[in-house]
Scaffold this motif. Structure first.
Motif, short mmCIF file in Angstrom:
data_model
loop_
_atom_site.label_atom_id
_atom_site.label_comp_id
_atom_site.label_asym_id
_atom_site.label_seq_id
_atom_site.Cartn_x
_atom_site.Cartn_y
_atom_site.Cartn_z
N LEU A 240 -7.91 15.94 -41.19
CA LEU A 240 -9.20 15.27 -41.32
C LEU A 240 -9.15 14.10 -42.29
N ASP A 241 -8.39 14.24 -43.37
CA ASP A 241 -8.29 13.14 -44.33
C ASP A 241 -7.60 11.93 -43.72
N PHE A 242 -6.58 12.17 -42.90
CA PHE A 242 -5.91 11.04 -42.26
C PHE A 242 -6.80 10.40 -41.19
N LEU A 243 -7.53 11.22 -40.46
CA LEU A 243 -8.46 10.66 -39.47
C LEU A 243 -9.50 9.78 -40.16
N ALA A 244 -9.90 10.15 -41.37
CA ALA A 244 -10.86 9.34 -42.12
C ALA A 244 -10.26 7.98 -42.45
N ARG A 245 -8.98 7.94 -42.78
CA ARG A 245 -8.32 6.66 -43.05
C ARG A 245 -8.25 5.81 -41.77
N MET A 246 -7.98 6.44 -40.65
CA MET A 246 -7.93 5.73 -39.38
C MET A 246 -9.32 5.19 -39.01
N ARG A 247 -10.34 5.99 -39.28
CA ARG A 247 -11.71 5.57 -38.96
C ARG A 247 -12.10 4.34 -39.78
N GLY A 277 -20.26 13.72 -37.56
CA GLY A 277 -20.49 12.70 -38.56
C GLY A 277 -19.88 11.37 -38.17
N ASP A 278 -19.61 10.52 -39.15
CA ASP A 278 -19.08 9.19 -38.86
C ASP A 278 -17.85 8.88 -39.71
N LYS A 279 -17.08 9.91 -40.05
CA LYS A 279 -15.93 9.72 -40.92
C LYS A 279 -14.59 9.97 -40.23
N HIS A 280 -14.62 10.49 -39.00
CA HIS A 280 -13.36 10.84 -38.35
C HIS A 280 -13.27 10.13 -36.99
N LEU A 281 -12.96 10.85 -35.95
CA LEU A 281 -12.85 10.23 -34.64
C LEU A 281 -14.21 9.76 -34.13
N HIS A 282 -14.20 8.65 -33.37
CA HIS A 282 -15.41 8.26 -32.66
C HIS A 282 -15.66 9.21 -31.49
N GLN A 283 -14.58 9.57 -30.79
CA GLN A 283 -14.68 10.44 -29.61
C GLN A 283 -13.47 11.36 -29.58
N ALA A 284 -13.61 12.48 -28.90
CA ALA A 284 -12.48 13.36 -28.66
C ALA A 284 -12.37 13.60 -27.16
N TYR A 285 -11.14 13.54 -26.67
CA TYR A 285 -10.85 13.67 -25.24
C TYR A 285 -10.49 15.12 -24.95
N SER A 286 -11.21 15.71 -24.03
CA SER A 286 -11.05 17.14 -23.77
C SER A 286 -10.18 17.43 -22.56
N ASP A 312 -24.06 15.76 -33.54
CA ASP A 312 -23.89 14.32 -33.69
C ASP A 312 -22.49 13.86 -33.29
N GLY A 313 -21.70 14.75 -32.69
CA GLY A 313 -20.35 14.39 -32.23
C GLY A 313 -20.39 13.72 -30.87
N TRP A 314 -19.21 13.30 -30.40
CA TRP A 314 -19.18 12.61 -29.12
C TRP A 314 -17.92 12.99 -28.34
N PRO A 315 -18.11 13.58 -27.14
CA PRO A 315 -16.97 13.96 -26.31
C PRO A 315 -16.63 12.90 -25.27
N THR A 316 -15.41 12.93 -24.79
CA THR A 316 -15.01 12.18 -23.61
C THR A 316 -14.49 13.18 -22.59
N TRP A 317 -15.11 13.21 -21.41
CA TRP A 317 -14.74 14.16 -20.37
C TRP A 317 -13.91 13.47 -19.30
N ALA A 318 -13.01 14.21 -18.71
CA ALA A 318 -12.19 13.73 -17.60
C ALA A 318 -11.88 14.90 -16.68
N PHE A 319 -11.65 14.60 -15.43
CA PHE A 319 -11.23 15.62 -14.46
C PHE A 319 -9.75 15.49 -14.11
N SER A 320 -9.18 14.30 -14.28
CA SER A 320 -7.76 14.08 -13.98
C SER A 320 -7.16 13.15 -15.02
#
Length: 529
Positions: A240-247, A277-286, A312-320
């Protein structure tokens, strides 16, 4: 706040297989640039390129030997700059793959690291002594089979590799490694990149104490990796700390990060944690919708669980995508026919709350390519054949037309993977000429999604209880109903559903007051009164 990524639709291009411009049978940047008009015509917001960096290609580019250059197979930095400029002319954001958890064993830093235990890069990778009997430091296993540890006879230590032994893991506990990787990201941001897809984002840190992973209860698996709970080898709190640096870095440029969360037991929970929140990833791919499950309960559960844990999180969905069997093949038994299932899948995916990623050829209703063992290139497919056939079947070339040679317009040479007749039959040219094709439906559905803020905005989905095989939910002013079965079903709209059917071929749905009849794989979008 620059949140272009929120509710966006991204089109994934697998560069080796999209368009070859020089006849060597491998797709390249010039070829992709030539096809940008097609991608833009779909109505998507962004284009994601799977890895194009310099690589020995042991894992098709996911083994990087130079993080700031283009592999000659795909072209040059100048070709990349032209691609970015052209994509932006078409209004497309550019997202590139970042493989940060590990490098190629041919990367100069690993070559130096393995020389001895005192050199400047000695601690840039994960090294550990053998146990007293010479066995690996612990029981961690590789995603691609076998131990996650490889012995180096010169350094007389084991090094960690969560994937191939030629993909050694970086030591993220070393801040110099973090700083250097962030600098490589800045290099691409300065060239105009709008975002990153982060490969294996929960694999960055390992347990510094090298504690043993616990067993996962259940039957033996084809790949023993699934027989452990990977408590200590990945998804560590330090991530999480490294993701915060990336963000912080990406926000400086108004860029976005979407992280690939690899976990077969609690991916949704990790996605929620990484995007809250707004400190780590913008989106996560599932990966939660990339398996064989095709039930209303499954889709509802994954969506509700995510937003319950991360409102307040944000997912990214995909089927393939490039790692799994194409969804029309996985879900074939649930389809009235191939086109109906393809259209149903598109309508569902593009109405789920969050962002969406489409994989090249999906908009044609493409299926998995059946390959012979001699045609394989994918390491895990070769290792576990025939129980697991690898990922080559979803990576075969994009099919543009059925004329000329058997490459389907992909290349004037012999394609690196074959184009088989079932795939050749579903080509762009033929579907452009057919008004009711899967391709035209994707365009229609993408246009509808763009017009209706309910489908791409922040509003969650409210699910209604309906018997199988009906999936029904409301996105603010819109009710979305889907028949996941191969037989017609009768259902009813909730009292607020008083509008007319807005999307859906007329033969798939019929509305009489609040009584809704959905044909096989039928669906409907109805306005709320």
């Amino acid at each position: 706040m620059n949140d272009w990524w929120r509710g966006s639709v991204t089109y994934q291009v697998y560069p080796r297989s999209f368009q070859d411009s020089n006849g060597d049978g491998i797709g390249d940047l010039k070829g992709i640039t030539e096809r940008l008009r097609y991608i833009a015509s779909l109505g998507v917001d962004a284009v994601w390129l799977s890895p194009i960096f310099t690589s020995p290609m042991a894992d098709m580019g996911y083994d990087v030997s130079d993080y700031t250059d283009i592999d000659p197979l795909f072209g040059t930095l100048e070709d990349f700059d032209r691609f970015v400029a052209k994509a932006h002319e078409f209004g497309l954001k550019v997202v590139i793959d970042q493989v940060l958890s590990h490098s190629s064993d041919q990367h100069p830093f690993f070559v130096e690291s393995r020389k001895d235990r005192e050199n400047p890069k000695a601690d840039w990778y994960v090294w550990a002594d053998a146990q007293s009997d010479g066995t690996p430091p612990n029981n961690w296993s590789s995603v691609f089979g076998g131990s996650a540890w490889e012995w180096d006879g010169h350094r007389k230590q084991y090094y960690l590799h969560n994937f191939l032994s030629s993909q050694p893991d970086f030591n993220f506990h070393n801040k110099e490694v973090q700083d250097w990787l962030l600098d490589t990201m800045r290099f691409w941001l300065d060239r105009g990149v709008d975002g990153f897809r982060l490969d294996t984002v929960n694999f960055y840190f390992h347990d510094a104490k090298l504690r043993k992973n616990p067993a996962r209860k259940g039957e033996p698996q084809v790949n023993p990796y699934e027989m452990q709970l990977h408590k200590f080898s990945k998804t560590r709190p330090e991530n999480l700390d490294f993701l915060a640096r990336m963000r912080e870095l990406t926000d400086e440029y108004g860029a976005s990060m979407v992280g690939e969360v690899g976990d077969s037991t609690r991916a949704v929970e990790i996605m929620a944690e990484y995007t809250s929140g707004d400190k780590h990833l913008h989106q996560a791919y599932s990966f939660d919708m990339l398996g064989p499950e095709f039930t209303p309960k499954h889709f509802r559960q994954k969506i509700e669980t995510f937003f319950k844990k991360a409102p307040d999180g944000w997912p990214t969905w995909a089927f393939s995508n490039h790692d799994v069997i194409r969804h029309l093949t996985r879900w074939e038994e649930h389809g009235a026919d191939q086109d109906s299932l393809a259209k149903l899948a598109a309508a569902m995916l593009l109405s789920f709350p969050g962002s969406v990623c489409l994989y090249q050829g999906e908009e044609l209703g493409q299926t998995e390519t059946e390959l012979e063992f001699a045609e394989l290139t994918d390491p895990p497919g070769i290792r576990f054949w025939p129980d697991y056939k690898g990922r080559d079947g979803c990576r075969t070339p994009m099919v543009w037309d059925a004329n000329g040679n058997t490459s389907g317009g992909f290349s004037e040479g012999r394609p690196w993977l074959p184009v088989k007749p079932p795939q050749l039959a579903r080509n762009v040219a033929a579907q452009e000429a057919q008004s009711d094709s899967v391709l035209h439906f994707y365009r229609h559905m993408l246009e509808f999604r763009a017009e209706r803020v309910e489908l791409h905005g922040r509003g969650p989905a409210h699910f209604y209880n309906r018997p199988n095989p009906v999936l029904m939910f409301q996105r603010e002013g819109l009710i979305c109903a889907f028949n996941l079965g191969t037989e017609a079903v009768d259902t009813n709209l909730p009292p607020e559903g008083q509008g007319g059917i807005l999307v859906g071929p007329s033969q798939t749905a019929e509305l009489n007051g609040r009584e809704l009849k959905l044909g096989p794989n039928g669906f409907a979008f109805v306005d709320v009164a």
